[in-house]
Scaffold this motif. Structure first.
Motif, mmCIF file in Angstrom:
data_model
loop_
_atom_site.group_PDB
_atom_site.id
_atom_site.type_symbol
_atom_site.label_atom_id
_atom_site.label_comp_id
_atom_site.label_asym_id
_atom_site.label_seq_id
_atom_site.Cartn_x
_atom_site.Cartn_y
_atom_site.Cartn_z
ATOM 1 N N MET A 163 0.845 -1.196 0.000
ATOM 2 C CA MET A 163 0.000 0.000 0.000
ATOM 3 C C MET A 163 0.884 1.251 0.000
ATOM 4 O O MET A 163 1.817 1.355 0.785
ATOM 5 N N SER A 164 0.581 2.196 -0.894
ATOM 6 C CA SER A 164 1.360 3.429 -0.974
ATOM 7 C C SER A 164 1.103 4.298 0.244
ATOM 8 O O SER A 164 0.023 4.274 0.832
ATOM 9 N N SER A 165 2.099 5.093 0.610
ATOM 10 C CA SER A 165 1.911 6.040 1.697
ATOM 11 C C SER A 165 0.975 7.153 1.230
ATOM 12 O O SER A 165 0.819 7.385 0.025
ATOM 13 N N PRO A 166 0.331 7.858 2.169
ATOM 14 C CA PRO A 166 -0.562 8.951 1.773
ATOM 15 C C PRO A 166 0.123 10.001 0.900
ATOM 16 O O PRO A 166 -0.481 10.519 -0.040
ATOM 17 N N LEU A 167 1.395 10.304 1.203
ATOM 18 C CA LEU A 167 2.090 11.315 0.396
ATOM 19 C C LEU A 167 2.304 10.838 -1.025
ATOM 20 O O LEU A 167 2.118 11.593 -1.993
ATOM 21 N N VAL A 168 2.707 9.590 -1.171
ATOM 22 C CA VAL A 168 2.921 9.041 -2.517
ATOM 23 C C VAL A 168 1.608 9.041 -3.292
ATOM 24 O O VAL A 168 1.553 9.443 -4.460
ATOM 25 N N GLN A 169 0.550 8.602 -2.628
ATOM 26 C CA GLN A 169 -0.736 8.545 -3.307
ATOM 27 C C GLN A 169 -1.267 9.942 -3.636
ATOM 28 O O GLN A 169 -1.818 10.171 -4.720
ATOM 29 N N ALA A 170 -1.095 10.876 -2.707
ATOM 30 C CA ALA A 170 -1.552 12.252 -2.956
ATOM 31 C C ALA A 170 -0.823 12.863 -4.148
ATOM 32 O O ALA A 170 -1.436 13.538 -4.983
ATOM 33 N N ARG A 171 0.495 12.632 -4.218
ATOM 34 C CA ARG A 171 1.257 13.156 -5.360
ATOM 35 C C ARG A 171 0.766 12.555 -6.668
ATOM 36 O O ARG A 171 0.694 13.241 -7.696
ATOM 37 N N GLU A 172 0.412 11.281 -6.642
ATOM 38 C CA GLU A 172 -0.084 10.627 -7.849
ATOM 39 C C GLU A 172 -1.433 11.199 -8.263
ATOM 40 O O GLU A 172 -1.694 11.417 -9.456
ATOM 41 N N VAL A 173 -2.295 11.452 -7.275
ATOM 42 C CA VAL A 173 -3.593 12.058 -7.571
ATOM 43 C C VAL A 173 -3.414 13.420 -8.230
ATOM 44 O O VAL A 173 -4.034 13.725 -9.261
ATOM 45 N N LEU A 174 -2.549 14.249 -7.640
ATOM 46 C CA LEU A 174 -2.328 15.587 -8.201
ATOM 47 C C LEU A 174 -1.712 15.507 -9.596
ATOM 48 O O LEU A 174 -2.056 16.298 -10.488
ATOM 49 N N LYS A 175 -0.835 14.552 -9.796
ATOM 50 C CA LYS A 175 -0.224 14.375 -11.111
ATOM 51 C C LYS A 175 -1.277 13.993 -12.150
ATOM 52 O O LYS A 175 -1.309 14.546 -13.252
ATOM 53 N N ILE A 176 -2.138 13.037 -11.802
ATOM 54 C CA ILE A 176 -3.175 12.593 -12.734
ATOM 55 C C ILE A 176 -4.126 13.737 -13.074
ATOM 56 O O ILE A 176 -4.482 13.955 -14.237
ATOM 57 N N GLU A 177 -4.531 14.491 -12.042
ATOM 58 C CA GLU A 177 -5.465 15.582 -12.297
ATOM 59 C C GLU A 177 -4.814 16.702 -13.103
ATOM 60 O O GLU A 177 -5.446 17.292 -13.983
ATOM 61 N N ALA A 178 -3.540 16.987 -12.823
ATOM 62 C CA ALA A 178 -2.823 18.005 -13.603
ATOM 63 C C ALA A 178 -2.682 17.564 -15.058
ATOM 64 O O ALA A 178 -2.877 18.366 -15.986
ATOM 65 N N GLU A 179 -2.353 16.300 -15.261
ATOM 66 C CA GLU A 179 -2.225 15.778 -16.625
ATOM 67 C C GLU A 179 -3.554 15.862 -17.362
ATOM 68 O O GLU A 179 -3.594 16.154 -18.562
ATOM 69 N N GLY A 180 -4.654 15.606 -16.617
ATOM 70 C CA GLY A 180 -5.971 15.693 -17.235
ATOM 71 C C GLY A 180 -6.272 17.088 -17.752
ATOM 72 O O GLY A 180 -6.773 17.256 -18.869
ATOM 73 N N ILE A 181 -5.948 18.101 -16.949
ATOM 74 C CA ILE A 181 -6.174 19.487 -17.392
ATOM 75 C C ILE A 181 -5.246 19.846 -18.545
ATOM 76 O O ILE A 181 -5.675 20.435 -19.549
ATOM 77 N N LEU A 182 -3.970 19.499 -18.418
ATOM 78 C CA LEU A 182 -3.004 19.847 -19.469
ATOM 79 C C LEU A 182 -3.372 19.199 -20.800
ATOM 80 O O LEU A 182 -3.135 19.775 -21.871
ATOM 81 N N SER A 183 -3.968 18.018 -20.741
ATOM 82 C CA SER A 183 -4.324 17.334 -21.983
ATOM 83 C C SER A 183 -5.419 18.062 -22.750
ATOM 84 O O SER A 183 -5.607 17.829 -23.952
ATOM 85 N N LEU A 184 -6.181 18.917 -22.060
ATOM 86 C CA LEU A 184 -7.248 19.655 -22.728
ATOM 87 C C LEU A 184 -6.708 20.736 -23.662
ATOM 88 O O LEU A 184 -7.381 21.124 -24.616
ATOM 89 N N ILE A 185 -5.515 21.217 -23.368
ATOM 90 C CA ILE A 185 -4.991 22.382 -24.097
ATOM 91 C C ILE A 185 -4.920 22.122 -25.591
ATOM 92 O O ILE A 185 -5.401 22.925 -26.405
ATOM 93 N N ASP A 186 -4.342 20.996 -25.981
ATOM 94 C CA ASP A 186 -4.175 20.709 -27.407
ATOM 95 C C ASP A 186 -5.475 20.315 -28.089
ATOM 96 O O ASP A 186 -5.538 20.239 -29.316
ATOM 97 N N ARG A 187 -6.526 20.048 -27.294
ATOM 98 C CA ARG A 187 -7.809 19.665 -27.895
ATOM 99 C C ARG A 187 -8.779 20.834 -28.010
ATOM 100 O O ARG A 187 -9.887 20.675 -28.522
ATOM 101 N N LEU A 188 -8.374 22.006 -27.510
ATOM 102 C CA LEU A 188 -9.210 23.190 -27.700
ATOM 103 C C LEU A 188 -9.264 23.518 -29.195
ATOM 104 O O LEU A 188 -8.242 23.510 -29.881
ATOM 105 N N ASP A 189 -10.461 23.811 -29.697
ATOM 106 C CA ASP A 189 -10.600 24.107 -31.122
ATOM 107 C C ASP A 189 -11.633 25.200 -31.337
ATOM 108 O O ASP A 189 -12.029 25.891 -30.388
#
Length: 332
Positions: free
Chosen positions: A1-27
């Motif tokens: 089981m990941s530590s809370p810090l490791v898991q929290a960093r992964e959550v923030l990374k996934i959510e940041a990647e989700g937002i960043l991925s929208l940039i190139d799809r704006l039309d």
């Protein structure tokens, strides 16, 4: 089981990647949506249910505060009469990651029958919602931050960010400025007052109503009476905030038959009160007070030591404000 810090960093990374991925799809669909909302003579009616409904409500709040008149339409209530708010001049902003939310798709034919145009914020381009929409803004994400892939996390963050993008573009398109912001808040200078830091208006020093955990309630009541703030902050020996006492707490305790004068402040206090930092804006303090239906906030430093107290009246002036009553079923 990941530590809370490791898991929290992964959550923030996934959510940041989700937002960043929208940039190139704006039309051009996004640009057309901005112009559609800007040019409409009606309002932007934002709709969604569940987590998407909460995002829709936030989008409404942001649009309203930045010059784009907006309303929230609950899809279920829409099926029971609230579609009466919709006119042909309105633009519907429909929020659904899957585009297949039954309660939302059920009202799409009626919305189109009323002549309103529909902009879909969805992650699925061939969904029922997307097919019914006049314009589609892609808010899809590769994965949710929830390890089960079930709870909306990255997808709702992406929708929220896209709503902010729309609001900011509309703000710019309208030439919205500080004077416009101030004009949309009650009180001639409220906008300016909300933009100051809490430290500029908070109560400090000898005016602070402070008691210790061990203070007998007889003395605590004396402090409440002497400082006339309606609240007393309960601190430990290092000055760290531990709780809060209010006039209302005392009235309720007496009504319930508690032996108040035999208690200490620590026994009587409300533990873990809401608090805010001195560099927060007065606007943030006001929003926190409204969210939790309270009228005062302790001000604490990074070590949780009390440095001040801010009262609703310090922001808005006395006798000029009251919280709106909560609607049936609405959470505080």
């Amino acid at each position: 089981m990941s530590s809370p810090l490791v898991q929290a960093r992964e959550v923030l990374k996934i959510e940041a990647e989700g937002i960043l991925s929208l940039i190139d799809r704006l039309d051009d669909q996004f640009e057309r949506a901005v112009e559609m909302i800007y040019g409409c003579s009606g309002r932007t009616i934002v709709s969604g249910i569940g987590k998407s409904g909460l995002i829709a409500r936030k989008i409404v709040a942001t649009l309203n505060s930045t010059g784009s008149p907006s309303l929230f339409l609950h899809p279920v209530e829409g099926m029971h009469g609230d579609l009466g708010m919709v006119t042909p001049e309105d633009v519907i902003l429909a929020v659904s990651n899957s585009g297949e939310t039954e309660e939302l798709t059920a009202i799409l034919p009626a919305l189109k029958g009323l002549g309103a145009r529909i902009v879909a914020l969805t992650g699925v381009a061939d969904s029922t919602l997307a097919r019914a929409a006049d314009l589609i803004i892609d808010t899809g994400v590769a994965r949710e931050a929830c390890p089960l892939g079930l709870a909306p996390t990255a997808s709702t963050t992406a929708a929220l960010a896209m709503g902010d993008a729309l609001a900011v573009c509309l703000l710019t398109r309208r030439g919205f400025n500080e004077a416009d912001f101030k004009a949309r808040h009650p009180g001639g200078h409220l906008g300016a007052r909300l933009s100051v830091k809490v430290r500029e208006v908070m109560i400090t020093g000898s005016a602070l109503p402070l008691v210790s955990l061990e203070t007998p309630m007889r003395e605590a009541i004396g402090e409440l009476d002497a400082k006339r703030q309606g609240h007393a902050l309960v601190v430990d020996r290092t000055g760290r905030l531990k709780g809060i006492l209010s006039d209302g707490d005392l009235r309720r305790a007496l009504r319930d038959g508690l032996a108040v004068l035999e208690m200490s402040a620590g026994e009587m206090m409300t533990s873990d009160p809401k608090a805010i930092g001195p560099d927060s804006l007065a606007l943030e303090a006001l929003e926190t007070m409204e969210q939790f239906q309270i009228t005062a906030l302790p001000i604490i430093d990074r070590q949780d030591r009390v440095v001040g107290l801010i009262h609703l009246h310090d922001i808005l002036g006395r006798g000029r404000f009251s919280f709106r009553p909560l609607a049936k079923g609405e959470e505080a």
